[in-house]
Design a protein around this motif. Structure first.
Motif, PDB file in Angstrom:
ATOM      1  N   THR A 192     -88.794  -7.702 -32.903  1.00  0.00           N
ATOM      2  CA  THR A 192     -89.392  -6.419 -32.531  1.00  0.00           C
ATOM      3  C   THR A 192     -90.900  -6.568 -32.394  1.00  0.00           C
ATOM      4  O   THR A 192     -91.504  -7.463 -32.990  1.00  0.00           O
ATOM      5  CB  THR A 192     -89.081  -5.337 -33.585  1.00  0.00           C
ATOM      6  OG1 THR A 192     -89.545  -5.768 -34.859  1.00  0.00           O
ATOM      7  CG2 THR A 192     -87.598  -5.047 -33.645  1.00  0.00           C
ATOM      8  N   GLN A 239     -87.793  -8.266 -37.666  1.00  0.00           N
ATOM      9  CA  GLN A 239     -87.794  -6.938 -38.276  1.00  0.00           C
ATOM     10  C   GLN A 239     -87.238  -7.044 -39.690  1.00  0.00           C
ATOM     11  O   GLN A 239     -86.193  -7.652 -39.893  1.00  0.00           O
ATOM     12  CB  GLN A 239     -86.942  -5.974 -37.451  1.00  0.00           C
ATOM     13  CG  GLN A 239     -86.735  -4.610 -38.071  1.00  0.00           C
ATOM     14  CD  GLN A 239     -88.019  -3.829 -38.204  1.00  0.00           C
ATOM     15  OE1 GLN A 239     -88.927  -3.976 -37.402  1.00  0.00           O
ATOM     16  NE2 GLN A 239     -88.095  -3.011 -39.210  1.00  0.00           N
ATOM     17  N   GLU A 287     -78.331  -1.661 -36.296  1.00  0.00           N
ATOM     18  CA  GLU A 287     -79.246  -1.643 -37.436  1.00  0.00           C
ATOM     19  C   GLU A 287     -80.662  -1.282 -36.993  1.00  0.00           C
ATOM     20  O   GLU A 287     -81.369  -0.547 -37.683  1.00  0.00           O
ATOM     21  CB  GLU A 287     -79.241  -2.995 -38.143  1.00  0.00           C
ATOM     22  CG  GLU A 287     -77.950  -3.294 -38.874  1.00  0.00           C
ATOM     23  CD  GLU A 287     -77.905  -4.698 -39.448  1.00  0.00           C
ATOM     24  OE1 GLU A 287     -78.906  -5.429 -39.348  1.00  0.00           O
ATOM     25  OE2 GLU A 287     -76.846  -5.066 -39.994  1.00  0.00           O
ATOM     26  N   ARG A 308     -81.403   0.576 -34.367  1.00  0.00           N
ATOM     27  CA  ARG A 308     -81.382   2.008 -34.057  1.00  0.00           C
ATOM     28  C   ARG A 308     -81.505   2.836 -35.327  1.00  0.00           C
ATOM     29  O   ARG A 308     -82.186   3.855 -35.348  1.00  0.00           O
ATOM     30  CB  ARG A 308     -80.110   2.378 -33.294  1.00  0.00           C
ATOM     31  CG  ARG A 308     -80.153   1.943 -31.868  1.00  0.00           C
ATOM     32  CD  ARG A 308     -78.953   2.471 -31.080  1.00  0.00           C
ATOM     33  NE  ARG A 308     -78.680   1.520 -30.022  1.00  0.00           N
ATOM     34  CZ  ARG A 308     -77.630   0.733 -29.949  1.00  0.00           C
ATOM     35  NH1 ARG A 308     -76.688   0.777 -30.870  1.00  0.00           N
ATOM     36  NH2 ARG A 308     -77.494  -0.119 -28.955  1.00  0.00           N
ATOM     37  N   ALA A 309     -80.857   2.402 -36.399  1.00  0.00           N
ATOM     38  CA  ALA A 309     -80.944   3.100 -37.681  1.00  0.00           C
ATOM     39  C   ALA A 309     -82.363   3.028 -38.248  1.00  0.00           C
ATOM     40  O   ALA A 309     -82.786   3.916 -38.986  1.00  0.00           O
ATOM     41  CB  ALA A 309     -79.945   2.516 -38.674  1.00  0.00           C
ATOM     42  N   ALA A 310     -83.106   1.978 -37.884  1.00  0.00           N
ATOM     43  CA  ALA A 310     -84.484   1.816 -38.351  1.00  0.00           C
ATOM     44  C   ALA A 310     -85.481   2.568 -37.473  1.00  0.00           C
ATOM     45  O   ALA A 310     -86.685   2.517 -37.726  1.00  0.00           O
ATOM     46  CB  ALA A 310     -84.848   0.333 -38.393  1.00  0.00           C
ATOM     47  N   GLY A 311     -85.004   3.237 -36.423  1.00  0.00           N
ATOM     48  CA  GLY A 311     -85.883   4.052 -35.602  1.00  0.00           C
ATOM     49  C   GLY A 311     -86.206   3.504 -34.228  1.00  0.00           C
ATOM     50  O   GLY A 311     -86.934   4.133 -33.463  1.00  0.00           O
ATOM     51  N   TYR A 312     -85.672   2.352 -33.878  1.00  0.00           N
ATOM     52  CA  TYR A 312     -85.878   1.789 -32.545  1.00  0.00           C
ATOM     53  C   TYR A 312     -84.825   2.342 -31.597  1.00  0.00           C
ATOM     54  O   TYR A 312     -83.716   2.670 -32.014  1.00  0.00           O
ATOM     55  CB  TYR A 312     -85.770   0.262 -32.579  1.00  0.00           C
ATOM     56  CG  TYR A 312     -86.913  -0.405 -33.291  1.00  0.00           C
ATOM     57  CD1 TYR A 312     -88.058  -0.768 -32.603  1.00  0.00           C
ATOM     58  CD2 TYR A 312     -86.848  -0.660 -34.654  1.00  0.00           C
ATOM     59  CE1 TYR A 312     -89.115  -1.374 -33.252  1.00  0.00           C
ATOM     60  CE2 TYR A 312     -87.899  -1.266 -35.314  1.00  0.00           C
ATOM     61  CZ  TYR A 312     -89.031  -1.627 -34.611  1.00  0.00           C
ATOM     62  OH  TYR A 312     -90.073  -2.212 -35.254  1.00  0.00           O
ATOM     63  N   ASP A 313     -85.182   2.436 -30.306  1.00  0.00           N
ATOM     64  CA  ASP A 313     -84.205   2.871 -29.310  1.00  0.00           C
ATOM     65  C   ASP A 313     -83.157   1.777 -29.122  1.00  0.00           C
ATOM     66  O   ASP A 313     -81.964   2.060 -29.056  1.00  0.00           O
ATOM     67  CB  ASP A 313     -84.900   3.189 -27.989  1.00  0.00           C
ATOM     68  CG  ASP A 313     -83.957   3.789 -26.975  1.00  0.00           C
ATOM     69  OD1 ASP A 313     -82.982   4.446 -27.380  1.00  0.00           O
ATOM     70  OD2 ASP A 313     -84.190   3.593 -25.776  1.00  0.00           O
ATOM     71  N   ASP A 359     -85.905  -0.703 -23.627  1.00  0.00           N
ATOM     72  CA  ASP A 359     -86.767  -0.537 -24.803  1.00  0.00           C
ATOM     73  C   ASP A 359     -87.670  -1.759 -24.904  1.00  0.00           C
ATOM     74  O   ASP A 359     -87.221  -2.854 -25.224  1.00  0.00           O
ATOM     75  CB  ASP A 359     -85.924  -0.385 -26.070  1.00  0.00           C
ATOM     76  CG  ASP A 359     -86.769  -0.137 -27.312  1.00  0.00           C
ATOM     77  OD1 ASP A 359     -87.994   0.012 -27.182  1.00  0.00           O
ATOM     78  OD2 ASP A 359     -86.191  -0.087 -28.411  1.00  0.00           O
ATOM     79  N   SER A 416     -89.907  -2.442 -27.054  1.00  0.00           N
ATOM     80  CA  SER A 416     -90.290  -2.836 -28.407  1.00  0.00           C
ATOM     81  C   SER A 416     -89.268  -3.774 -29.059  1.00  0.00           C
ATOM     82  O   SER A 416     -89.501  -4.272 -30.150  1.00  0.00           O
ATOM     83  CB  SER A 416     -90.495  -1.610 -29.289  1.00  0.00           C
ATOM     84  OG  SER A 416     -89.306  -0.867 -29.375  1.00  0.00           O
TER      85      SER A 416
END
Length: 67
Positions: free
Chosen positions: A15, A26, A45, A47-52, A57, A59
């Motif tokens: 990331t 990450q 996982e 996505r659960a951490a806030g990434y698209d 995407d 990032s």
């Protein structure tokens, strides 16, 4: 030599780190290697951490390593 259909590609996930200005592992999600099937779990996982963590995407970097 193994036929190409039997050899599986490996995937690595990193990331974008805003402070370091580079892609880094990450925390909580291992970098890899993943099979294509297990890559889906890593993306969930993220996505659960806030990434698209979807196509487009910028990032999240998924690198494919062909054997």
């Amino acid at each position: 030599m193994t036929p190409r259909s039997k050899v599986k590609a490996k995937y690595y996930v990193t990331t974008w780190d805003m402070d370091r200005q580079e892609f880094t592992p990450q925390r909580g999600v291992r970098t890899g290697p993943y099979t294509l099937f297990s890559l889906r779990r890593a993306l969930r996982e993220l996505r659960a951490a806030g990434y698209d963590a979807r196509k487009g995407d910028c990032s999240v970097l998924v690198a494919r390593d062909e054997p």
